[in-house]
Design a protein around this motif. Sequence first.
Motif, PDB file in Angstrom:
ATOM      1  N   SER A 142      -3.698  16.718 -28.419  1.00  0.00           N
ATOM      2  CA  SER A 142      -4.815  16.407 -29.306  1.00  0.00           C
ATOM      3  C   SER A 142      -5.818  17.549 -29.214  1.00  0.00           C
ATOM      4  O   SER A 142      -6.153  17.999 -28.125  1.00  0.00           O
ATOM      5  CB  SER A 142      -5.476  15.084 -28.897  1.00  0.00           C
ATOM      6  OG  SER A 142      -4.582  14.014 -29.088  1.00  0.00           O
ATOM      7  N   ILE A 143      -6.260  17.998 -30.383  1.00  0.00           N
ATOM      8  CA  ILE A 143      -7.156  19.155 -30.452  1.00  0.00           C
ATOM      9  C   ILE A 143      -8.396  18.775 -31.253  1.00  0.00           C
ATOM     10  O   ILE A 143      -8.281  18.197 -32.334  1.00  0.00           O
ATOM     11  CB  ILE A 143      -6.460  20.354 -31.122  1.00  0.00           C
ATOM     12  CG1 ILE A 143      -5.214  20.768 -30.345  1.00  0.00           C
ATOM     13  CG2 ILE A 143      -7.431  21.524 -31.274  1.00  0.00           C
ATOM     14  CD1 ILE A 143      -4.363  21.819 -31.041  1.00  0.00           C
ATOM     15  N   ILE A 144      -9.557  19.115 -30.717  1.00  0.00           N
ATOM     16  CA  ILE A 144     -10.818  18.939 -31.431  1.00  0.00           C
ATOM     17  C   ILE A 144     -11.305  20.325 -31.865  1.00  0.00           C
ATOM     18  O   ILE A 144     -11.413  21.232 -31.040  1.00  0.00           O
ATOM     19  CB  ILE A 144     -11.882  18.263 -30.546  1.00  0.00           C
ATOM     20  CG1 ILE A 144     -11.432  16.849 -30.168  1.00  0.00           C
ATOM     21  CG2 ILE A 144     -13.240  18.240 -31.256  1.00  0.00           C
ATOM     22  CD1 ILE A 144     -12.346  16.157 -29.173  1.00  0.00           C
ATOM     23  N   VAL A 145     -11.566  20.478 -33.155  1.00  0.00           N
ATOM     24  CA  VAL A 145     -12.197  21.692 -33.674  1.00  0.00           C
ATOM     25  C   VAL A 145     -13.664  21.339 -33.858  1.00  0.00           C
ATOM     26  O   VAL A 145     -14.002  20.493 -34.686  1.00  0.00           O
ATOM     27  CB  VAL A 145     -11.553  22.149 -34.999  1.00  0.00           C
ATOM     28  CG1 VAL A 145     -12.250  23.396 -35.533  1.00  0.00           C
ATOM     29  CG2 VAL A 145     -10.063  22.400 -34.816  1.00  0.00           C
ATOM     30  N   ALA A 146     -14.525  21.957 -33.042  1.00  0.00           N
ATOM     31  CA  ALA A 146     -15.919  21.533 -32.958  1.00  0.00           C
ATOM     32  C   ALA A 146     -16.903  22.498 -33.607  1.00  0.00           C
ATOM     33  O   ALA A 146     -18.107  22.365 -33.399  1.00  0.00           O
ATOM     34  CB  ALA A 146     -16.294  21.324 -31.489  1.00  0.00           C
TER      35      ALA A 146
ATOM     36  N   ALA B 152      -6.385  28.953 -35.284  1.00  0.00           N
ATOM     37  CA  ALA B 152      -5.813  28.949 -33.929  1.00  0.00           C
ATOM     38  C   ALA B 152      -5.391  27.547 -33.519  1.00  0.00           C
ATOM     39  O   ALA B 152      -4.333  27.352 -32.905  1.00  0.00           O
ATOM     40  CB  ALA B 152      -6.823  29.517 -32.931  1.00  0.00           C
ATOM     41  N   ALA B 153      -6.212  26.540 -33.859  1.00  0.00           N
ATOM     42  CA  ALA B 153      -5.871  25.160 -33.524  1.00  0.00           C
ATOM     43  C   ALA B 153      -4.605  24.722 -34.257  1.00  0.00           C
ATOM     44  O   ALA B 153      -3.741  24.047 -33.681  1.00  0.00           O
ATOM     45  CB  ALA B 153      -7.037  24.242 -33.862  1.00  0.00           C
ATOM     46  N   LEU B 154      -4.481  25.107 -35.521  1.00  0.00           N
ATOM     47  CA  LEU B 154      -3.275  24.780 -36.277  1.00  0.00           C
ATOM     48  C   LEU B 154      -2.048  25.447 -35.664  1.00  0.00           C
ATOM     49  O   LEU B 154      -0.994  24.809 -35.532  1.00  0.00           O
ATOM     50  CB  LEU B 154      -3.433  25.200 -37.742  1.00  0.00           C
ATOM     51  CG  LEU B 154      -4.354  24.325 -38.583  1.00  0.00           C
ATOM     52  CD1 LEU B 154      -4.746  25.041 -39.864  1.00  0.00           C
ATOM     53  CD2 LEU B 154      -3.689  22.989 -38.890  1.00  0.00           C
TER      54      LEU B 154
ATOM     55  N   SER C 216      -2.502  15.955 -23.625  1.00  0.00           N
ATOM     56  CA  SER C 216      -3.435  17.068 -23.397  1.00  0.00           C
ATOM     57  C   SER C 216      -4.501  17.035 -24.481  1.00  0.00           C
ATOM     58  O   SER C 216      -4.230  16.701 -25.622  1.00  0.00           O
ATOM     59  CB  SER C 216      -2.702  18.400 -23.465  1.00  0.00           C
ATOM     60  OG  SER C 216      -1.714  18.487 -22.469  1.00  0.00           O
ATOM     61  N   LEU C 217      -5.727  17.414 -24.089  1.00  0.00           N
ATOM     62  CA  LEU C 217      -6.836  17.504 -25.040  1.00  0.00           C
ATOM     63  C   LEU C 217      -7.441  18.890 -24.918  1.00  0.00           C
ATOM     64  O   LEU C 217      -7.798  19.337 -23.832  1.00  0.00           O
ATOM     65  CB  LEU C 217      -7.892  16.439 -24.722  1.00  0.00           C
ATOM     66  CG  LEU C 217      -9.161  16.461 -25.589  1.00  0.00           C
ATOM     67  CD1 LEU C 217      -8.829  16.179 -27.049  1.00  0.00           C
ATOM     68  CD2 LEU C 217     -10.169  15.450 -25.064  1.00  0.00           C
ATOM     69  N   ILE C 218      -7.540  19.569 -26.068  1.00  0.00           N
ATOM     70  CA  ILE C 218      -8.099  20.921 -26.129  1.00  0.00           C
ATOM     71  C   ILE C 218      -9.256  20.886 -27.133  1.00  0.00           C
ATOM     72  O   ILE C 218      -9.168  20.228 -28.165  1.00  0.00           O
ATOM     73  CB  ILE C 218      -7.054  21.949 -26.612  1.00  0.00           C
ATOM     74  CG1 ILE C 218      -5.874  22.022 -25.657  1.00  0.00           C
ATOM     75  CG2 ILE C 218      -7.685  23.327 -26.786  1.00  0.00           C
ATOM     76  CD1 ILE C 218      -4.726  22.886 -26.165  1.00  0.00           C
ATOM     77  N   VAL C 219     -10.320  21.615 -26.829  1.00  0.00           N
ATOM     78  CA  VAL C 219     -11.433  21.746 -27.761  1.00  0.00           C
ATOM     79  C   VAL C 219     -11.560  23.216 -28.140  1.00  0.00           C
ATOM     80  O   VAL C 219     -11.637  24.087 -27.274  1.00  0.00           O
ATOM     81  CB  VAL C 219     -12.759  21.221 -27.155  1.00  0.00           C
ATOM     82  CG1 VAL C 219     -13.895  21.396 -28.141  1.00  0.00           C
ATOM     83  CG2 VAL C 219     -12.620  19.772 -26.741  1.00  0.00           C
ATOM     84  N   TYR C 220     -11.561  23.486 -29.446  1.00  0.00           N
ATOM     85  CA  TYR C 220     -11.756  24.839 -29.967  1.00  0.00           C
ATOM     86  C   TYR C 220     -13.170  24.922 -30.514  1.00  0.00           C
ATOM     87  O   TYR C 220     -13.651  24.050 -31.165  1.00  0.00           O
ATOM     88  CB  TYR C 220     -10.784  25.146 -31.111  1.00  0.00           C
ATOM     89  CG  TYR C 220      -9.429  25.599 -30.651  1.00  0.00           C
ATOM     90  CD1 TYR C 220      -9.141  26.944 -30.523  1.00  0.00           C
ATOM     91  CD2 TYR C 220      -8.424  24.685 -30.368  1.00  0.00           C
ATOM     92  CE1 TYR C 220      -7.883  27.360 -30.119  1.00  0.00           C
ATOM     93  CE2 TYR C 220      -7.166  25.091 -29.973  1.00  0.00           C
ATOM     94  CZ  TYR C 220      -6.891  26.443 -29.849  1.00  0.00           C
ATOM     95  OH  TYR C 220      -5.656  26.853 -29.464  1.00  0.00           O
TER      96      TYR C 220
END
Length: 121
Positions: A5-9, A18-20, A117-121
């Motif tokens: 799971s990715i948050i684009v903030a 990059a998140a894509l 996994s959780l990533i924040v961009y």
Amino acid sequence: MPGLSIIVAADDARRLYAALETAMASAALGRPARLFLQGDAAALLRAPVRFAGDAPRRAAGQPTLAQMVEEAAAMDVALIVCQSGLALTGTAAGELVPQAQAGGLVSFLAGLGPGDSLIVY
């Protein structure tokens, strides 16, 4: 299988690109992937998707940001746009690309599974 799971903030198309890429790589490995565009990042998926960096990417043989959105959705990467972010940016849900859906941060986080996994961009 654990997901990503990715948050684009931030309202930054380079971060979304990059998140894509990251989400698509995860999906290619058989891991479920989701993107959540939070706050002013919600406007990044307003149709039509545009990115000032598209021309150099095309020249290098890479897909545009709009093509990345289409390819990610075709790979079953979920694209979720923050409802509060839509209000913040004055964007109606109907203005989003058809691959995106409106949602909230609480439900996005509730969807995290054990080992995800959780990533924040």
